[in-house]
Design a protein around this motif. Structure first.
Motif, mmCIF file in Angstrom:
data_model
loop_
_atom_site.group_PDB
_atom_site.id
_atom_site.type_symbol
_atom_site.label_atom_id
_atom_site.label_comp_id
_atom_site.label_asym_id
_atom_site.label_seq_id
_atom_site.Cartn_x
_atom_site.Cartn_y
_atom_site.Cartn_z
ATOM 1 N N ARG A 61 33.309 44.484 82.657
ATOM 2 C CA ARG A 61 33.058 43.332 83.524
ATOM 3 C C ARG A 61 32.006 43.643 84.598
ATOM 4 N NH1 ARG A 61 38.662 42.437 85.736
ATOM 5 N NH2 ARG A 61 38.064 40.398 86.533
ATOM 6 N N SER A 62 31.770 44.922 84.836
ATOM 7 C CA SER A 62 30.764 45.310 85.833
ATOM 8 C C SER A 62 29.347 45.344 85.275
ATOM 9 C CB SER A 62 31.084 46.707 86.380
ATOM 10 O OG SER A 62 32.371 46.749 86.926
ATOM 11 N N LEU A 63 29.203 45.195 83.960
ATOM 12 C CA LEU A 63 27.868 45.313 83.363
ATOM 13 C C LEU A 63 26.941 44.216 83.880
ATOM 14 C CD1 LEU A 63 28.900 46.071 79.672
ATOM 15 C CD2 LEU A 63 27.744 47.656 81.250
ATOM 16 N N ASP A 64 25.702 44.584 84.094
ATOM 17 C CA ASP A 64 24.709 43.638 84.592
ATOM 18 C C ASP A 64 24.476 42.545 83.546
ATOM 19 O OD1 ASP A 64 22.946 42.609 86.374
ATOM 20 O OD2 ASP A 64 21.289 43.935 85.796
ATOM 21 N N GLY A 65 24.686 41.305 83.940
ATOM 22 C CA GLY A 65 24.510 40.194 83.004
ATOM 23 C C GLY A 65 25.806 39.716 82.375
ATOM 24 N N PHE A 66 26.937 40.327 82.751
ATOM 25 C CA PHE A 66 28.245 39.956 82.192
ATOM 26 C C PHE A 66 28.521 38.459 82.393
ATOM 27 C CE2 PHE A 66 32.820 39.263 82.688
ATOM 28 C CZ PHE A 66 33.286 39.796 81.498
ATOM 29 N N ILE A 67 29.080 37.839 81.366
ATOM 30 C CA ILE A 67 29.509 36.437 81.477
ATOM 31 C C ILE A 67 31.009 36.354 81.156
ATOM 32 C CG2 ILE A 67 27.263 35.400 80.959
ATOM 33 C CD1 ILE A 67 28.348 34.974 78.058
ATOM 34 N N THR A 68 31.628 35.282 81.632
ATOM 35 C CA THR A 68 33.073 35.104 81.443
ATOM 36 C C THR A 68 33.345 34.169 80.269
ATOM 37 O OG1 THR A 68 33.144 33.175 82.870
ATOM 38 C CG2 THR A 68 33.469 35.315 83.917
ATOM 39 N N MET A 69 34.622 34.059 79.918
ATOM 40 C CA MET A 69 35.081 32.964 79.068
ATOM 41 C C MET A 69 36.446 32.537 79.614
ATOM 42 S SD MET A 69 36.597 34.476 75.463
ATOM 43 C CE MET A 69 37.711 33.074 75.190
ATOM 44 N N PRO A 70 36.961 31.373 79.217
ATOM 45 C CA PRO A 70 38.285 30.988 79.721
ATOM 46 C C PRO A 70 39.309 32.087 79.420
ATOM 47 C CG PRO A 70 37.247 29.120 78.652
ATOM 48 C CD PRO A 70 36.371 30.310 78.378
ATOM 49 N N GLY A 71 40.003 32.561 80.447
ATOM 50 C CA GLY A 71 40.972 33.642 80.289
ATOM 51 C C GLY A 71 40.427 35.005 80.704
ATOM 52 N N ILE A 72 39.113 35.120 80.821
ATOM 53 C CA ILE A 72 38.499 36.376 81.294
ATOM 54 C C ILE A 72 37.684 36.049 82.543
ATOM 55 C CG2 ILE A 72 36.911 38.265 80.778
ATOM 56 C CD1 ILE A 72 37.617 37.973 77.843
#
Lengths: 228, 280
Positions: free
Chosen positions: A195-206
């Protein structure tokens, strides 16, 4: 157009592709598939594209890929100039990457199947998938703990690879399936690293990481500078 | 009247209209009672509990059943008859939370920037401006109106951020309806509803439904948008403590932004709608 992704927003496997594309800063087209409640992935015309009736489906200029882990390799091969995500020249690491790409299918068939059951009421053998999911998490925990002892934070080698992306979603989504991951410290540390990676994106639940305001004020006002 | 007896007077969604083909069967649960649903030859639905046939009706693209022989009338939603709208049943999502907490979360605006980040809200636009809440005596519904909020992507059809206006209705304890600014048709309201099927006091199946003005998005895109929003809420709903909705003041401390929630809890309490609630 780089590629078109036949996508379902709640699918952990579709998210693998969205995530790696975001990390590699690749633009692409999406087609929303009515997986639930419509079951479009198991009907024509999608069945003609992917006879297995699964998602995601990736259509590039010259081929159609239907295996998620193959899509990750395709993305890395085309858009990662450093050759670190798919370490083709590091023959000590590559077999380990392939090992954990395969392991990701166990997460999908256990936690992924149970999650479809607990989230969308899809049929699944809850006790069998739950036991298999917990067994998979324990194995992943052992690997990550061993890596940690070696001073490494990723599944294979010294930097993140497609194997980390392949194993990340259904591990992170295990609470959706009623399997808490609080008891796995090495997994939690690794989830934090991804989750710390540059450019990380989420999704529902994360969810994204909570970011602290820079005390020096250097980045004040940009609390969410990693958000895509 | 005890909480179960009160809850049994209402209608609850159990399936989408075209879900079960003739002869097809599915088991489910309503208010702690096992149900069997069977599609019949006339495209109808037979619902039974303990081998007794239940009353069944259709509304808003769903099948509704009641466990009561003399139920209250089902809520009225005139927009469901406006055929220029696109009707979008979004499919069931299961949540391990009190059915009342699912409704209350739907009524909350303050969480938008933090849970639906960059879609229904964004920092620093976090202020919930003063809005109006009342219980409409004529229809005995909670109504919250004049709600304004900045939204980066208010709907699938929205391009860029807009100031969205909201009105909420709660016509039954486990039904919530919102009216919001329609990005493509500023003089009209999009309608989004949450129909909650209480399985037990701390678990529910939720059937989101929409009636929109949107001629551009595909059905899959509309469903995807709504499912994304709802499942962003799910993990938070499942981790709320206590599991049941505290209905007495003092257990949880509301702020001004929670006026709708305060009115909803008070309204539940006044009518004895304690199923799924934590009462002292």
């Amino acid at each position: 157009m780089t590629f078109t992704l036949y996508n379902y927003v709640l699918s952990g496997n579709c998210y693998k592709i969205r995530l790696l594309a975001a990390l590699l800063d690749v633009q692409y087209g999406t087609v929303a598939v009515n997986f639930h409640p419509g079951g479009e992935h198991r009907q024509e015309p999608l069945l003609r594209l992917n006879p297995a009736g699964t998602l995601p489906i990736m259509v590039t200029s010259d081929q159609t890929l239907t295996e998620t882990q193959a899509m990750l390799v395709w993305l890395a091969q085309h858009y990662d100039d450093s050759n670190s995500w798919w370490p083709i020249h590091d023959l000590d690491t590559l077999p380990t990457v392939i090992q954990w790409l395969g392991f990701a299918n166990r997460l999908t068939s256990s936690i992924g199947a149970l999650r479809q059951h607990t989230l969308l009421n899809k049929p699944a053998d809850a006790s069998t998938t739950r036991a298999a999911g917990i067994a998979a998490l324990r194995e992943l925990e052992c690997r990550l703990a061993e890596q940690s002892i070696r001073g490494e934070q990723w599944l294979a080698g010294k930097s993140p690879t497609v194997a980390d992306i392949a194993c990340f979603p259904y591990t992170a989504l295990s609470p959706d399936a009623g399997i808490e991951n609080d008891d796995y410290p090495a997994i939690r540390s690794w989830l934090h690293s991804v989750r710390s990676l540059d450019g990380f994106i989420t999704m529902p639940g994360i969810h994204e990481l909570h970011q602290m305001r820079d005390p020096a004020g250097a980045s004040a006002g940009t609390l969410r500078d990693h958000h895509g | 009247m005890n909480s179960m007896k009160h809850a049994r007077q209402y209608w609850y969604p159990v399936a989408m209209i075209d879900e079960l083909q003739a002869g097809q069967q599915r088991d489910t649960q309503l208010l702690d009672t096992r149900l069997t649903l069977t599609g019949d030859d006339q495209c109808g639905l037979i619902a039974t509990a303990n081998e007794k046939a239940l009353l069944v009706t259709q509304a808003c693209d769903h099948w509704w059943v009641t466990l009561c022989d003399t139920p209250l009338p089902i809520f009225d939603l005139p927009e469901a008859q406006e055929h220029e709208r696109r009707f979008v049943p979004c499919g069931v999502v299961h949540v391990e939370c009190s059915p009342l907490r699912a409704v209350e979360n739907f009524l909350d605006i303050a969480h938008f920037p933090f849970v639906h980040t960059d879609v229904l809200g964004a920092e620093p636009h976090t202020e919930v401006y003063r809005y109006d809440v009342k219980v409409d005596e004529s229809c005995d519904e909670v109504i919250a109106s004049n709600i304004r909020f900045f939204q980066p992507q208010a709907a699938k059809s929205a391009e860029g951020g807009i100031h969205t206006e909201y009105t909420y209705r709660v016509p039954a304890p486990m039904v919530a309806v919102l009216y919001k600014t329609c990005p493509q048709k500023p003089d009209a309201w999009d309608v989004i509803a949450l129909f909650v099927q209480p399985l037990s006091e701390d678990s529910c199946d939720v059937w989101p439904w929409m009636a929109l003005f949107d001629n551009e998005s595909t059905l899959s895109e509309l469903i995807e948008f709504q499912q994304m929003i709802f499942v962003q809420d799910r993990s938070i709903l499942e981790n709320q403590i206590p599991r049941r909705l505290p209905i007495d003041p003092g257990i949880e401390i509301p702020t001004k932004a929670d006026s709708t929630s305060v009115a909803y809890r008070r309204w539940l309490k006044q009518r004895g709608a304690y199923y799924g609630a934590l009462a002292s």
